[in-house]
Design an enzyme around this catalytic site. Sequence first.
Site, PDB file in Angstrom:
ATOM      1  N   ARG A  36      27.829-113.198 -12.330  1.00 40.37           N
ATOM      2  CA  ARG A  36      27.863-111.750 -12.577  1.00 40.37           C
ATOM      3  C   ARG A  36      26.648-111.271 -13.363  1.00 40.37           C
ATOM      4  NH1 ARG A  36      34.281-110.481 -13.665  1.00 40.37           N
ATOM      5  NH2 ARG A  36      34.716-109.959 -11.507  1.00 40.37           N
ATOM      6  N   LYS A 204      50.753-115.381  -2.429  1.00 40.31           N
ATOM      7  CA  LYS A 204      51.843-114.468  -2.078  1.00 40.31           C
ATOM      8  C   LYS A 204      51.441-113.335  -1.152  1.00 40.31           C
ATOM      9  CE  LYS A 204      54.395-115.228  -6.317  1.00 40.31           C
ATOM     10  NZ  LYS A 204      54.769-114.666  -7.597  1.00 40.31           N
ATOM     11  N   GLY A 379      39.679-108.243  -8.073  1.00 43.38           N
ATOM     12  CA  GLY A 379      40.624-107.123  -7.975  1.00 43.38           C
ATOM     13  C   GLY A 379      39.984-105.908  -7.332  1.00 43.38           C
TER      14      GLY A 379
HETATM   15  P1  AMP Z   1      46.064-115.627  -4.783  1.00 41.45           P
HETATM   16  O1  AMP Z   1      45.758-115.388  -6.232  1.00 41.45           O
HETATM   17  O2  AMP Z   1      47.254-114.906  -4.282  1.00 41.45           O
HETATM   18  O3  AMP Z   1      44.850-115.494  -3.904  1.00 41.45           O
HETATM   19  O4  AMP Z   1      46.527-117.154  -4.692  1.00 41.45           O
HETATM   20  C1  AMP Z   1      45.675-118.210  -4.981  1.00 41.45           C
HETATM   21  C2  AMP Z   1      46.513-119.399  -5.300  1.00 41.45           C
HETATM   22  O5  AMP Z   1      47.369-119.684  -4.207  1.00 41.45           O
HETATM   23  C3  AMP Z   1      45.733-120.670  -5.556  1.00 41.45           C
HETATM   24  O6  AMP Z   1      45.883-121.032  -6.896  1.00 41.45           O
HETATM   25  C4  AMP Z   1      46.357-121.693  -4.618  1.00 41.45           C
HETATM   26  O7  AMP Z   1      46.578-122.932  -5.239  1.00 41.45           O
HETATM   27  C5  AMP Z   1      47.678-121.042  -4.255  1.00 41.45           C
HETATM   28  N1  AMP Z   1      48.168-121.507  -2.957  1.00 41.45           N
HETATM   29  C6  AMP Z   1      47.507-121.560  -1.811  1.00 41.45           C
HETATM   30  N2  AMP Z   1      48.246-122.089  -0.829  1.00 41.45           N
HETATM   31  C7  AMP Z   1      49.443-122.396  -1.380  1.00 41.45           C
HETATM   32  C8  AMP Z   1      50.643-122.986  -0.867  1.00 41.45           C
HETATM   33  N3  AMP Z   1      50.735-123.368   0.409  1.00 41.45           N
HETATM   34  N4  AMP Z   1      51.675-123.133  -1.723  1.00 41.45           N
HETATM   35  C9  AMP Z   1      51.567-122.742  -2.998  1.00 41.45           C
HETATM   36  N5  AMP Z   1      50.470-122.175  -3.545  1.00 41.45           N
HETATM   37  C10 AMP Z   1      49.418-122.006  -2.733  1.00 41.45           C
END
Ligand code: AMP
Length: 399
Positions: A36, A204, A379
Amino acid sequence: MNKLALNELDVKGKRVLMRVDFNVPVKAGVVGDDTRIVAALPSIQHVLDQGGSLVLMSHCGRPKGEKNMEFTLKPAVDRLAELVDANVTLAPDVIGDEVHSLVEALQPGEILVLENVRFYKEEEGKGCTEEEQETFAKTLASYGDVYVSDAFGTAHRAHASMAVITKYMDTCAAGFLLEKEIAYLGKVLEAPAQPFVAIIGGAKISGKIDVIVNLMDKCQTILIGGGMAYTFYAAQGLQIGDSLLEADKVELAREILHQAKEKGVNLLLPVDHIVADAFSAEAQTKEIEGEIEAGWMALDIGPKTAALYSEAVATAKTVVWNGPMGCFEMAPFANGTNSVCAAVAASDSVSIIGGGDSVAAVKAAGVADQMSHVSTGGGASLEFMEGKQLPGIVALTDA
Ligand code: AMP
């Protein structure tokens, strides 16, 4: 107020008040990843080269409105001083007589960095009156002849140094980084070259739903990976074992699948997976296709899915990637994300990487320089992709 681009400003002999995003990871007083800071250098260097002086403002971490020196900008300032050929001083505070004197004494070619603006609750506007926030913004505004925002990473926040301050400046401009982010992300939303493939992963659905819905009108293919894929599986009545499930989003997932079909969007889900018997790098693992039996959880896409997704990326003209394909932080579950990384790097598409984890994956794979644009805002890029107006950008155009 005139909204200008930085290169339209005459900054010779002027004090340029610039909001940057130096919210960088710091360990033991040293900056871990200076991306950054490096990203803000073109704007900083331009002002210095044109004979202006700079008052830089940034936040770092979450000091929650208190002067907590754990969140000092000193490490960022030390790194900046190594990167620019200029006199760089860190002010002892954000406001006050001493800061005022330092600002007044600033000479062309010099940089003064204010301390962490979040040392004051007025910055975020939490726990203070609107009047107090206005007064704080007015004080910050008094430090510069012109205002430049180059803090894309904070543009989704309606904070004093981003969104309130512009009312008190006659001339405001977007810095080069902000312009670049808006140009890349904006093109994707307005006129993406087709075929446009969106790769959406992460834990999620709830965090990415608005992006999926917004991109559905613009792209031909959506590749779903990560934990969110299993709520889509559940929505189709498929077994997911102990994989991540957002039970309250199953209906939503079903609706998205329906919408994709209606709109002719090719929404792909993993066809195979790396499953584990525990959420651990030491867990027992195996490769399976289709449904997932009880006692196992899917922690990465499998090789067939990785090949399928890579194939879709290979012919794309635009690729947007947000979110990892699996638990890439653990080596046994990093292959899916790495394969996608390699595929995007090898494609001739305009490739835009947004979101903290995908950026980390691209950097870890050493292919960041093969991407057209790696966004500096997690974000902020997500909200931009959702089609939202970002307060830090709106403030530059609305006086
Ligand atoms: P996000 O912040 O929603 O982009 O999520 C990122 C996180 O999702 C990372 O820390 C990954 O370890 C987790 N992640 C990715 N795939 C999976 C999965 N199949 N099951 C659980 N966590 C996951």
